[in-house]
Design a protein around this motif. Structure first.
Motif, PDB file in Angstrom:
ATOM      1  N   LYS A 131       2.074  24.830  10.082  1.00  0.00           N
ATOM      2  CA  LYS A 131       3.153  23.926  10.488  1.00  0.00           C
ATOM      3  C   LYS A 131       3.392  22.767   9.517  1.00  0.00           C
ATOM      4  O   LYS A 131       4.355  22.032   9.656  1.00  0.00           O
ATOM      5  CB  LYS A 131       2.849  23.347  11.878  1.00  0.00           C
ATOM      6  CG  LYS A 131       3.031  24.333  13.018  1.00  0.00           C
ATOM      7  CD  LYS A 131       4.507  24.645  13.240  1.00  0.00           C
ATOM      8  CE  LYS A 131       4.713  25.852  14.128  1.00  0.00           C
ATOM      9  NZ  LYS A 131       4.533  25.560  15.548  1.00  0.00           N
ATOM     10  N   ARG A 168     -12.061   8.014  13.187  1.00  0.00           N
ATOM     11  CA  ARG A 168     -10.926   8.901  12.912  1.00  0.00           C
ATOM     12  C   ARG A 168     -10.141   8.278  11.768  1.00  0.00           C
ATOM     13  O   ARG A 168      -9.671   7.155  11.905  1.00  0.00           O
ATOM     14  CB  ARG A 168     -10.036   9.024  14.152  1.00  0.00           C
ATOM     15  CG  ARG A 168     -10.697   9.680  15.359  1.00  0.00           C
ATOM     16  CD  ARG A 168      -9.837   9.526  16.601  1.00  0.00           C
ATOM     17  NE  ARG A 168      -8.569  10.215  16.493  1.00  0.00           N
ATOM     18  CZ  ARG A 168      -8.312  11.418  17.020  1.00  0.00           C
ATOM     19  NH1 ARG A 168      -9.229  12.047  17.716  1.00  0.00           N
ATOM     20  NH2 ARG A 168      -7.135  11.977  16.869  1.00  0.00           N
ATOM     21  N   VAL A 171      -7.131  17.064  12.699  1.00  0.00           N
ATOM     22  CA  VAL A 171      -5.967  17.134  13.585  1.00  0.00           C
ATOM     23  C   VAL A 171      -4.671  17.005  12.802  1.00  0.00           C
ATOM     24  O   VAL A 171      -4.517  16.078  12.015  1.00  0.00           O
ATOM     25  CB  VAL A 171      -5.983  15.965  14.597  1.00  0.00           C
ATOM     26  CG1 VAL A 171      -4.962  16.207  15.695  1.00  0.00           C
ATOM     27  CG2 VAL A 171      -7.363  15.738  15.160  1.00  0.00           C
ATOM     28  N   GLY A 172      -3.740  17.867  13.061  1.00  0.00           N
ATOM     29  CA  GLY A 172      -2.456  17.712  12.403  1.00  0.00           C
ATOM     30  C   GLY A 172      -1.582  18.915  12.650  1.00  0.00           C
ATOM     31  O   GLY A 172      -1.963  19.781  13.439  1.00  0.00           O
ATOM     32  N   PRO A 173      -0.455  19.017  12.015  1.00  0.00           N
ATOM     33  CA  PRO A 173       0.107  18.004  11.124  1.00  0.00           C
ATOM     34  C   PRO A 173       0.763  16.885  11.939  1.00  0.00           C
ATOM     35  O   PRO A 173       1.475  17.149  12.884  1.00  0.00           O
ATOM     36  CB  PRO A 173       1.167  18.781  10.352  1.00  0.00           C
ATOM     37  CG  PRO A 173       1.605  19.864  11.297  1.00  0.00           C
ATOM     38  CD  PRO A 173       0.408  20.204  12.129  1.00  0.00           C
ATOM     39  N   ALA A 215      -4.967  16.927  22.774  1.00  0.00           N
ATOM     40  CA  ALA A 215      -4.684  16.267  21.495  1.00  0.00           C
ATOM     41  C   ALA A 215      -5.906  15.565  20.913  1.00  0.00           C
ATOM     42  O   ALA A 215      -6.124  15.578  19.702  1.00  0.00           O
ATOM     43  CB  ALA A 215      -3.556  15.253  21.681  1.00  0.00           C
ATOM     44  N   LEU A 216      -6.700  14.936  21.756  1.00  0.00           N
ATOM     45  CA  LEU A 216      -7.831  14.147  21.267  1.00  0.00           C
ATOM     46  C   LEU A 216      -9.037  15.054  20.994  1.00  0.00           C
ATOM     47  O   LEU A 216      -9.002  16.248  21.267  1.00  0.00           O
ATOM     48  CB  LEU A 216      -8.187  13.059  22.278  1.00  0.00           C
ATOM     49  CG  LEU A 216      -7.097  11.983  22.439  1.00  0.00           C
ATOM     50  CD1 LEU A 216      -7.426  11.051  23.590  1.00  0.00           C
ATOM     51  CD2 LEU A 216      -6.926  11.202  21.140  1.00  0.00           C
ATOM     52  N   HIS A 217     -10.111  14.444  20.480  1.00  0.00           N
ATOM     53  CA  HIS A 217     -11.272  15.269  20.164  1.00  0.00           C
ATOM     54  C   HIS A 217     -12.172  15.493  21.376  1.00  0.00           C
ATOM     55  O   HIS A 217     -13.165  16.193  21.289  1.00  0.00           O
ATOM     56  CB  HIS A 217     -12.063  14.678  18.990  1.00  0.00           C
ATOM     57  CG  HIS A 217     -12.537  13.268  19.196  1.00  0.00           C
ATOM     58  ND1 HIS A 217     -11.907  12.180  18.646  1.00  0.00           N
ATOM     59  CD2 HIS A 217     -13.557  12.779  19.913  1.00  0.00           C
ATOM     60  CE1 HIS A 217     -12.541  11.080  19.007  1.00  0.00           C
ATOM     61  NE2 HIS A 217     -13.533  11.415  19.794  1.00  0.00           N
ATOM     62  N   ASN A 228      -8.273  18.671  19.607  1.00  0.00           N
ATOM     63  CA  ASN A 228      -7.579  18.451  18.324  1.00  0.00           C
ATOM     64  C   ASN A 228      -6.248  19.186  18.232  1.00  0.00           C
ATOM     65  O   ASN A 228      -5.806  19.532  17.138  1.00  0.00           O
ATOM     66  CB  ASN A 228      -8.459  18.891  17.140  1.00  0.00           C
ATOM     67  CG  ASN A 228      -9.715  18.049  17.021  1.00  0.00           C
ATOM     68  OD1 ASN A 228      -9.685  16.850  17.313  1.00  0.00           O
ATOM     69  ND2 ASN A 228     -10.810  18.648  16.617  1.00  0.00           N
ATOM     70  N   VAL A 266      -2.549  18.659  18.898  1.00  0.00           N
ATOM     71  CA  VAL A 266      -1.424  17.803  19.269  1.00  0.00           C
ATOM     72  C   VAL A 266      -0.216  18.707  19.473  1.00  0.00           C
ATOM     73  O   VAL A 266       0.437  19.133  18.523  1.00  0.00           O
ATOM     74  CB  VAL A 266      -1.149  16.736  18.189  1.00  0.00           C
ATOM     75  CG1 VAL A 266       0.043  15.868  18.596  1.00  0.00           C
ATOM     76  CG2 VAL A 266      -2.385  15.876  17.972  1.00  0.00           C
ATOM     77  N   LYS A 313       3.379  19.356  17.760  1.00  0.00           N
ATOM     78  CA  LYS A 313       3.203  19.281  16.307  1.00  0.00           C
ATOM     79  C   LYS A 313       2.569  20.576  15.816  1.00  0.00           C
ATOM     80  O   LYS A 313       3.135  21.283  14.992  1.00  0.00           O
ATOM     81  CB  LYS A 313       2.290  18.098  15.948  1.00  0.00           C
ATOM     82  CG  LYS A 313       2.947  16.753  16.142  1.00  0.00           C
ATOM     83  CD  LYS A 313       3.966  16.517  15.040  1.00  0.00           C
ATOM     84  CE  LYS A 313       4.671  15.198  15.192  1.00  0.00           C
ATOM     85  NZ  LYS A 313       5.796  15.074  14.271  1.00  0.00           N
ATOM     86  N   VAL A 314       1.375  20.881  16.318  1.00  0.00           N
ATOM     87  CA  VAL A 314       0.659  22.044  15.778  1.00  0.00           C
ATOM     88  C   VAL A 314       1.183  23.333  16.417  1.00  0.00           C
ATOM     89  O   VAL A 314       1.249  24.375  15.762  1.00  0.00           O
ATOM     90  CB  VAL A 314      -0.868  21.869  15.927  1.00  0.00           C
ATOM     91  CG1 VAL A 314      -1.303  21.883  17.377  1.00  0.00           C
ATOM     92  CG2 VAL A 314      -1.619  22.925  15.141  1.00  0.00           C
ATOM     93  N   LEU A 315       1.560  23.252  17.687  1.00  0.00           N
ATOM     94  CA  LEU A 315       2.167  24.391  18.376  1.00  0.00           C
ATOM     95  C   LEU A 315       3.229  23.853  19.325  1.00  0.00           C
ATOM     96  O   LEU A 315       3.061  22.778  19.902  1.00  0.00           O
ATOM     97  CB  LEU A 315       1.123  25.145  19.212  1.00  0.00           C
ATOM     98  CG  LEU A 315       0.009  25.909  18.486  1.00  0.00           C
ATOM     99  CD1 LEU A 315      -1.025  26.381  19.499  1.00  0.00           C
ATOM    100  CD2 LEU A 315       0.573  27.087  17.715  1.00  0.00           C
ATOM    101  N   LEU A 344       6.375  12.967  22.134  1.00  0.00           N
ATOM    102  CA  LEU A 344       5.913  13.903  21.100  1.00  0.00           C
ATOM    103  C   LEU A 344       6.135  15.365  21.476  1.00  0.00           C
ATOM    104  O   LEU A 344       6.641  16.163  20.692  1.00  0.00           O
ATOM    105  CB  LEU A 344       4.415  13.652  20.874  1.00  0.00           C
ATOM    106  CG  LEU A 344       3.841  13.993  19.529  1.00  0.00           C
ATOM    107  CD1 LEU A 344       4.534  13.203  18.439  1.00  0.00           C
ATOM    108  CD2 LEU A 344       2.349  13.693  19.510  1.00  0.00           C
TER     109      LEU A 344
END
Ligand SMILES: Cc1cc2nc3c(=O)[nH]c(=O)nc-3n(C[C@H](O)[C@H](O)[C@H](O)COP(=O)(O)OP(=O)(O)OC[C@H]3O[C@@H](n4cnc5c(N)ncnc54)[C@H](O)[C@@H]3O)c2cc1C
Ligand SMILES: Cc1cc2nc3c(=O)[nH]c(=O)nc-3n(C[C@H](O)[C@H](O)[C@H](O)COP(=O)(O)OP(=O)(O)OC[C@H]3O[C@@H](n4cnc5c(N)ncnc54)[C@H](O)[C@@H]3O)c2cc1C
Ligand code: SF4
Ligand code: FES
Lengths: 292, 467
Positions: A27, A44, A86-88, B172-174, B211, B213, B216-218, B400
Motif C-alpha cells: 500500500k 514508537r 506500522v504503516g503506511p 491499529a496499536l501494538h 499494528n 491501521v 491505510k494498510v487494508l 481514518l
C-alpha cells in the motif's frame, strides 16, 4: 515481528534497512511513513518510507542515529527482527499536472526526498535536485538521486564535495536566474525547510515541506504531533506530514521538538554507558548537518 | 438465610489516600469472601428487580447475588457471564450509580446493594483460580473481521468465536484492549485483567493482528476480497478535541489521550527503564469534568506533581465523572475549580506553559443537554500559574477508516450511522461502540458488540440483508 533483510551503512551514523513488511509495501506511496518499535518497552518512532517494493514485499528505511532509539536500531543486523512496524501512515503526496519540479534534500532529508523524485521521474516530469550535507562523507543516496534527476547539484558545508555552502545558496541562484518550477520540495531539518520556504515565497512557487514533529500513535489519536498550518491545528501524522511550506509555523515546530531534550539526554547516556560510545562525537556533529 | 439489615454498603477496603496518590497500584482492593457474603445478604431478592432493568446487558443480578450469599461463587460468576463477558472489567469501571444501583429498592432508604463490588468479587474469585479453558466450538468455516479491539470489538469477537466463526481482530496499536489499555489507568483497572480477557478470547480461537491501521494498510473492500463475509467496525471515538484557545501548542500542553497513552500504553512511569518520556511539572491543570479528566489528574499526581487542579466550567452537579472517582480524586487532594473556564494558555519565551488565564462562570438557563449553561462573568478573569496543562474536553470520531470506505453513511458529526441491529449502510458491515454513540461507556460498547454478533450470525446463516 518484522525481519531486517538487509543493512547498509550509507554514511557514519546513517543506516539503511530493508524490512520484510509485505502489507505495508503493497500500500505504500511516496510521502508516507512507518512507525516502529524495536522491542517491548521501546519508544514508537516515525521513519519515512524511503523506498518500497510491492512485489518483493519490502520497505526501505534510512535513519540517522541521533538518540537512544535510533542508536539501538543501528545495532541491529540483517536477520534480526523489529517488534512493531506500522504503516503506511500519512497522506501520500501527489503531483497531478506538474512539468518541472525542484527537489531539495538536506542531510538525512535526502532519504524522504528520494521516493517523491522517483515517482516524478517515472511520471516523466523534469526533475532538478539539490542535495547537501555537512561534509562529503555524510552525503547519502547521491547515486539514487542522480538517476531520477535531469540535473543535480551537490553542496557541502565545508566544501569537501560539490559546491561549498548550503543548498539554499543554489536554490537562491536558480530562482534569481529566473528558472521556473511548478513546485519545489524541500526536506531536511526544520530550519532548512523554514529558510527555504522563505526564499521561494516571493516567487510564488508552491513549496512542499515534510514535517517531523514528535509522534506517538501515528493515527490521529494523541494530538502530540500537532503543528500550526495557516493558523490552524493540524495533526501531522494524519493530515501530513507534507504541508505547504509557506503556511507552516516552523518556529513552533522547532520549539516543540525540544520538549524532551533532557529526557533524551538521559536515555542516550544510559544507552551509551551500556554500549560504549565510540560514535558520539560524530553524532553530535551530525545534528548540524544541513544548512542554515 | 438471615438478611443483613445494614442501611449502608459493606465498605470495600482501599489503599490509604496518602500512600496511593503516589503509586499506580489499584486503589480499590476488593471484598474478601466474608465481606462479599455479608453484602450479598443485604439483597431483598425482589420479585420485580429494578436493578436488572438498569443494567444495559441485563445481568441477572438478584440470582448471582443469591449464589454469593450461599457461598456458591462459581455459580455466581456463571450467571454473570451468561450476559456479561467482561465482568472483572465492568465490576471496576461501570457507572453502577447511574445504572443498576440507581434502581435498587434499598437506595430509597439507605445505600443500594453494592452490585458492582459483588460483580467484581465474583469475577476476581474466578480469575484468581484460573477460569476453565473454554470449549472450542465446531468451526463453521466462515470468516468475520473486526476492526478495533476495545470492549465492543472484543465482545463481538468472543461471541462470534463461540458460535464457530473464524474471527480476526485488526488493531491499529501494538497492544489490544482499546481505551482499556491506553486510557483507563492501572490504578483503576489493572492491565493484567485486560490481558487475561484478551487471552481468553484468543483461546476461543480469535486471531488478533496488531499494528494494523485499517483504512491505510487494508480497506474494508480488501477484507471482503480476502474472504471475510462480515465486518464489524469498533474503532472507538479516539480523536482528541482541543479548545481552540490561544497557546494550546505550548510545550507542556497535552491532550488527555496523549498524556494517558504515554503513561498507560507506553509506560512512561518507568522511564528511563522504558524509552517513552513524559513531562509532568509541579503544578498541573486538567481541563474538563469527565472520567478522562479524573484519570488524567490522578495520573499526574502519581507522576509526581505537587498540585493538581481540575478546571471545569460547570458545577459539581453537572460533572459527568463517576461519583466514586470524584470522591477518590478529592481524597487524593486533587483541587477542583468549578465554574471556571480557560480563555488562553500563557507561555514563556522558550514556548513552555507558565499559566492559564481563566474566567469565572455562573449557571444560566438549561442548554440542549438539559444542564444549566455556564455563562462567563465579565471582568472575572484571573491567571493560574501552572506548568502543565492537560486538555480533557472530549473526543470525536477518527475519520481514518470511514473516509476510505465507500458507501458508509455517517452522521453529521462523523459517527457511523447504524440501525437497531448495528447494521451500517453497507451490506455486510456492522458498527458499534463509541464510533456509533460517541464517547460512552464500556458496558454500552460491550452491549453493542453483542448485538452485532447476533445480527452477524443471523445474516451469515441466510445472507439476507434487508433493513
Ligand atoms: C513523519 C516523520 C518521518 C521521519 N522520517 C525519518 C527518517 O526517514 N529518518 C530519520 O532518521 N528520522 C526520521 N524522522 C525523525 C525520527 O523519528 C527521530 O529522529 C527519532 O524519533 C529519534 O529518536 P531517538 O530516540 O533516536 O532520539 P531522541 O533522543 O529521542 O530524539 C532526537 C530528536 O528526535 C526527535 N524525536 C524524538 N522522539 C520522537 C518521536 N517519537 N517522533 C518524532 N520525532 C522524535 C526529537 O525532537 C529530537 O530532536 C522522522 C520523523 C517524522 C515525524
Ligand atoms: C480515560 C478514559 C476513562 C474512561 N473511564 C470509563 C469508566 O470508568 N467507565 C466506563 O464505562 N467507561 C469509561 N470510559 C469510556 C470507555 O472506555 C469507552 O466508552 C469504551 O472503551 C468504548 O469502547 P469501543 O470498543 O467502542 O472503543 P475503544 O475502547 O476506543 O477501542 C477502539 C479500538 O479501535 C482501534 N482503532 C481505531 N481506529 C482503528 C483503525 N483505523 N484500524 C484498526 N484499529 C483501530 C483503537 O486503537 C482502539 O484499540 C473511559 C474512557 C477514557 C478515554
Ligand atoms: S433491586 Fe437491589 S435489593 Fe432488589 S434484587 Fe436488585 S440488588 Fe437486590
Ligand atoms: S502521532 Fe498521535 S495524533 Fe499524530
Amino acid at each position: 515481528m518484522f525481519k531486517i533483510l538487509e543493512k547498509r551503512e550509507l554514511a557514519p551514523s546513517i543506516k539503511l534497512f530493508v524490512i520484510e513488511a509485505p502489507l505495508v509495501a503493497k500500500k505504500a506511496k511516496p510521502g508516507q511513513f512507518v512507525i516502529l518499535r524495536i522491542k517491548e518497552g521501546g519508544e514508537r518512532i516515525p521513519l519515512t518510507i524511503a523506498d518500497y517494493d510491492a512485489q518483493n514485499g519490502t520497505v526501505t528505511i534510512v535513519f540517522q542515529e541521533v538518540g537512544k532509539t535510533t542508536r539501538e536500531l543501528g545495532t541491529l543486523e540483517a536477520g534480526d527482527y523489529i517488534e512493531d512496524f506500522v504503516g503506511p501512515l500519512g497522506v501520500p503526496v501527489e503531483f497531478p499536472n506538474h512539468k518541472k519540479v525542484l527537489g531539495i534534500g538536506g542531510g538525512l532529508g535526502i532519504a524522504p526526498l528520494y521516493p517523491k523524485l522517483k515517482m516524478l521521474h517515472q511520471q516523466g516530469v523534469e526533475v532538478v535536485s539539490i542535495i547537501g550535507a555537512r561534509t562529503a562523507e555524510m552525503l547519502i543516496l547521491e547515486e539514487e538521486i542522480k538517476t531520477v534527476s535531469n540535473r543535480m547539484y551537490v553542496c557541502t558545508d565545508d566544501g569537501s564535495k560539490g559546491r561549498h555552502g548550503f543548498v539554499t545558496v543554489v536554490l537562491k541562484e536558480l530562482l534569481e536566474q529566473g528558472e521556473k518550477f511548478d513546485e519545489i520540495i524541500i526536506i531536511g531539518p526544520p530550519i532548512l525547510m523554514k529558510i527555504g520556504s522563505e526564499i521561494t515565497k516571493p516567487y510564488g512557487i508552491p513549496t512542499m515541506v515534510s514535517l517531523n514533529p514528535i509522534m506517538v500513535d501515528g493515527t490521529g489519536m494523541c494530538g502530540g504531533c500537532r503543528v500550526t498550518v495557516d493558523g490552524e491545528i493540524k495533526f501531522a501524522c494524519v493530515d501530513g506530514p507534507a504541508f505547504d511550506g509557506h503556511k507552516v509555523d516552523f518556529d513552533e515546530l522547532i520549539k516543540r521538538l525540544a520538549t524532551y531534550k533532557e529526557e533524551e539526554k538521559i536515555s542516550l547516556e544510559i544507552f551509551n554507558k551500556a554500549h560504549g560510545c565510540k560514535l558520539i562525537n560524530k553524532i553530535e556533529g551530525a545534528d548540524k548537518d544541513a544548512v542554515k | 438465610m438471615p438478611l443483613n439489615r445494614s442501611k449502608k454498603k459493606t465498605p470495600m477496603p482501599t489503599q490509604n489516600p496518602e500512600v496511593r496518590r503516589r503509586n499506580f497500584s489499584e486503589v480499590a482492593l476488593g471484598y474478601s469472601e466474608e465481606e462479599a457474603v455479608s453484602e450479598a445478604k443485604r439483597c431483598l431478592q425482589c420479585k420485580k428487580p429494578g436493578c436488572v432493568e438498569g443494567c444495559p446487558v441485563q445481568v441477572q443480578i438478584p440470582q448471582f447475588i443469591k449464589r454469593i450469599a450461599e457461598r456458591d461463587f462459581e455459580g455466581a460468576i456463571k450467571i454473570i457471564k451468561e450476559t456479561n463477558s467482561l465482568p472483572a472489567i465492568c465490576g471496576r469501571v461501570c457507572p453502577q450509580e447511574a445504572q443498576c444501583e440507581k434502581n435498587c429498592v434499598l437506595g430509597k432508604v439507605g445505600e443500594p446493594v453494592a452490585i458492582g463490588r459483588l460483580e467484581r468479587f465474583a469475577a476476581d474469585w474466578e480469575r484468581t483460580r484460573g477460569s476453565h479453558p473454554p470449549v472450542i466450538p465446531k468451526k463453521l468455516g466462515k470468516k468475520v473481521a473486526i476492526i478495533g479491539s476495545g470492549p465492543a470489538g472484543l465482545t463481538c469477537a468472543g461471541d462470534l468465536a463461540k458460535l464457530g466463526y473464524d474471527v480476526t481482530i485488526f488493531e491499529a496499536l501494538h497492544k489490544p484492549g482499546g481505551v482499556l489499555v491506553y486510557g483507563i489507568p492501572e490504578f483503576r483497572l489493572p492491565k493484567i485483567i485486560v490481558e487475561q480477557e484478551v487471552k481468553f478470547i484468543q483461546q476461543l480461537g480469535v486471531e488478533i493482528k496488531t499494528n494494523m491501521v485499517m483504512g491505510k494498510v487494508l480497506t474494508i473492500d480488501d477484507l471482503f476480497e480476502m474472504g471475510y463475509e462480515a465486518v464489524f467496525i469498533s474503532t472507538g471515538a479516539g480523536l482528541p478535541k482541543f479548545m481552540g484557545i490561544p497557546g494550546e501548542n505550548y510545550l507542556g500542553v497535552y491532550s488527555a489521550n496523549e498524556f494517558l497513552t504515554r503513561i498507560n500504553l507506553m509506560k512512561a512511569y518507568s522511564f528511563p527503564n522504558t524509552d517513552t518520556p513524559i513531562k509532568v511539572g509541579k503544578k498541573v491543570a486538567v481541563i474538563g469534568g469527565g472520567n478522562v479528566a479524573m484519570d488524567a489528574a490522578r495520573s499526574a499526581l502519581r507522576m509526581g506533581a505537587d498540585e493538581v487542579h481540575i478546571v471545569y466550567r460547570r458545577s459539581e452537579e453537572e460533572m459527568p465523572a463517576r461519583k466514586e472517582e470524584f470522591e477518590n480524586a478529592k481524597e487524593e487532594s486533587i483541587i477542583f475549580d468549578f465554574l471556571t473556564n480557560p480563555v488562553r494558555i500563557i507561555g514563556n519565551e522558550n514556548g513552555w506553559v507558565k499559566g492559564i488565564e481563566c474566567i469565572r462562570m455562573e449557571l444560566g438557563e438549561p442548554d440542549a443537554s438539559g444542564r444549566r449553561r455556564p455563562v462567563p462573568i465579565t471582568g472575572s478573569e484571573f491567571i493560574m500559574d501552572v506548568d502543565t496543562v492537560i486538555i480533557a474536553i472530549g473526543t470525536g470520531p477518527n475519520p481514518l477508516l470511514t473516509k476510505t470506505t465507500e458507501g458508509l453513511e455517517l452522521t453529521k458529526h462523523g459517527y457511523i450511522a447504524v440501525d437497531e441491529e448495528g447494521r451500517t449502510s453497507r451490506e455486510g458491515v456492522w458498527a458499534g461502540g463509541d464510533i456509533v454513540t460517541g464517547s460512552a461507556t464500556v458496558i454500552l460498547a460491550m452491549g453493542a458488540g453483542k448485538k452485532a454478533a447476533r445480527s452477524i450470525h443471523e445474516y451469515l446463516q441466510n445472507k439476507k440483508w434487508q433493513q
